[in-house]
Motif scaffolding. Structure first.
Motif, mmCIF file in Angstrom:
data_model
loop_
_atom_site.group_PDB
_atom_site.id
_atom_site.type_symbol
_atom_site.label_atom_id
_atom_site.label_comp_id
_atom_site.label_asym_id
_atom_site.label_seq_id
_atom_site.Cartn_x
_atom_site.Cartn_y
_atom_site.Cartn_z
ATOM 1 N N UNK A 174 0.745 -1.291 -0.001
ATOM 2 C CA UNK A 174 0.048 0.004 -0.117
ATOM 3 C C UNK A 174 1.038 1.206 0.063
ATOM 4 N N UNK A 175 1.887 1.378 0.714
ATOM 5 C CA UNK A 175 2.752 2.438 0.877
ATOM 6 C C UNK A 175 3.403 2.633 -0.490
ATOM 7 N N UNK A 221 0.584 8.590 4.400
ATOM 8 C CA UNK A 221 1.263 7.795 5.237
ATOM 9 C C UNK A 221 0.958 7.764 6.763
ATOM 10 N N UNK A 222 0.574 9.242 7.040
ATOM 11 C CA UNK A 222 -0.011 9.326 8.654
ATOM 12 C C UNK A 222 -1.424 8.465 8.801
ATOM 13 N N UNK A 223 -2.203 8.454 7.561
ATOM 14 C CA UNK A 223 -3.541 7.780 7.493
ATOM 15 C C UNK A 223 -3.208 6.185 7.757
ATOM 16 N N UNK A 224 -2.152 5.715 7.003
ATOM 17 C CA UNK A 224 -1.611 4.303 7.246
ATOM 18 C C UNK A 224 -1.024 3.972 8.411
ATOM 19 N N UNK A 225 -0.533 4.904 9.305
ATOM 20 C CA UNK A 225 0.040 4.543 10.473
ATOM 21 C C UNK A 225 -1.080 4.138 11.682
ATOM 22 N N UNK A 274 -4.613 10.567 19.633
ATOM 23 C CA UNK A 274 -3.208 11.141 19.681
ATOM 24 C C UNK A 274 -2.641 10.910 18.600
ATOM 25 N N UNK A 275 -2.730 9.988 17.828
ATOM 26 C CA UNK A 275 -1.954 9.681 16.272
ATOM 27 C C UNK A 275 -2.527 10.864 15.425
ATOM 28 N N UNK A 276 -3.785 11.169 15.494
ATOM 29 C CA UNK A 276 -4.601 12.034 14.548
ATOM 30 C C UNK A 276 -3.971 13.561 14.567
ATOM 31 N N UNK A 277 -3.629 13.578 16.017
ATOM 32 C CA UNK A 277 -3.219 15.365 15.974
ATOM 33 C C UNK A 277 -2.088 15.628 15.479
ATOM 34 N N UNK A 282 0.699 18.049 10.317
ATOM 35 C CA UNK A 282 1.424 17.902 9.087
ATOM 36 C C UNK A 282 0.551 18.272 8.085
ATOM 37 N N UNK A 283 -0.628 17.833 8.093
ATOM 38 C CA UNK A 283 -1.489 18.006 6.747
ATOM 39 C C UNK A 283 -1.659 19.374 6.690
#
Length: 313
Positions: A174-175, A221-225, A274-277, A282-283
């Motif tokens: 996917x990446x 990639x942030x969404x993938x994390x 916490x990961x979404x913030x 970044x976005x």
């Protein structure tokens, strides 16, 4: 005296932004009705959460910070970090091979992406956990010499190792497509300019293509994390004591299934928020950089006499 040409209409952009801020949103009947429905639904959900004793919130509070649950949470975070690390490196390599002009290499990368995106990740995890049934021993060494070493795959491929291998190989596919899409977003004029400067393919890749594809790649990639953090729950079928497996071991002993599942859901929810913030930060950063490039804000000024002089030459 040297006059300059302003490449960016900064004042005009400022006036447009001020106008956008002054706009007043007028609420209609539909919006008020939607707010009323949302409030009623929220009140109903809150009422059943408070009045239904089967949720057993006391048990949820008891096990929310239990050592077993926290150890499972830490292992989940470690699995996510290791999987994304290896998956990103492998995905970058596959993306480079995918855009290669050498057709066999490109077909090999395409086949990898097709296979790992076309089969369920749960099946892949179980397959890697049982890979010793196909290859019980693998001998690694230098060809045409006696220098070699045999590896016992059954002992090497533990549940945790199979989880890291399976998730890394899957997320790499996917990446690779995400990175390839970032490569495609690079302006062709930049590539033509690099070719005119005589840059080699490797230099053009690391100096032009990869840096300029980051605004498109990093948010995805942030969404993938975040997705991978939740996807690690699948490794519980292998017996890896991550977050879900930890609560399963507890409610298998206490028979308090619902409260323990709520504990797992709350931890998944909290860590996702916490990961979404940082992802949202970044976005926003990359969205501002894109808007500046599109409007020309922050672009340098070229001296007019230098421009005329270059045209005269």
């Amino acid at each position: 005296m040297t006059s300059t040409i302003n490449l960016a209409p900064t004042e005009e952009v400022g006036r447009v932004e001020a106008t956008e801020k002054r706009r007043v949103h007028r609420r209609g009947v539909v919006e008020y009705a939607a707010w009323m429905v949302c409030v009623l639904v929220g009140v109903g959900v809150a009422y059943t959460l408070v009045t239904n004793e089967n949720y057993q919130w006391g048990v949820v509070a008891q096990y929310f910070t239990a050592p077993t649950v926290l150890k499972g949470l830490v292992l989940t975070l470690v699995l996510t970090a290791m999987t994304m690390f290896f998956g990103t490196i492998l995905g970058l390599v596959i993306a480079i091979l995918r855009v290669s002009k050498v057709r066999p290499v490109m077909l090999l990368a395409s086949g990898y992406i097709t296979f790992f995106r076309g089969t369920p990740v749960l099946v892949q995890l179980i397959f890697w956990f049982n890979i010793a049934a196909l290859y019980p021993n693998i001998r690694i060494g230098i060809p045409f010499t006696d220098v070699s070493r045999a590896l016992d795959i059954n002992a090497l491929m533990s549940a945790t190792t199979a989880a890291i291998v399976g998730l890394s190989l899957n997320v790499a596919a996917y990446l690779a497509e995400i990175i390839r899409g970032g490569f495609a977003s690079v302006d062709k004029g930049q590539l033509e300019a690099a070719d005119s400067l005589g840059m080699s393919g490797r230099t053009k890749l690391w100096r032009i293509i990869i840096p300029q594809s980051m605004p498109s790649v990093v948010p995805a990639v942030g969404n993938q994390v975040i997705g991978m953090f939740k996807e690690t729950s699948l490794v519980s079928v292998l017996g890896v004591a991550e977050l879900l497996q930890s609560v399963q071991l507890i409610y298998a002993r206490t028979y308090q299934t619902i409260p323990l599942l709520i504990v797992a859901c709350l931890w998944y929810l909290l860590m996702t928020v916490a990961l979404s913030y940082p992802q949202s930060l970044i976005e926003k950063k990359y969205s501002r950089s894109r808007s500046r490039v599109a409007t020309g804000v922050g672009q340098p000024q070229i001296p007019l006499d230098a421009t005329l002089g270059s045209e005269a030459r």
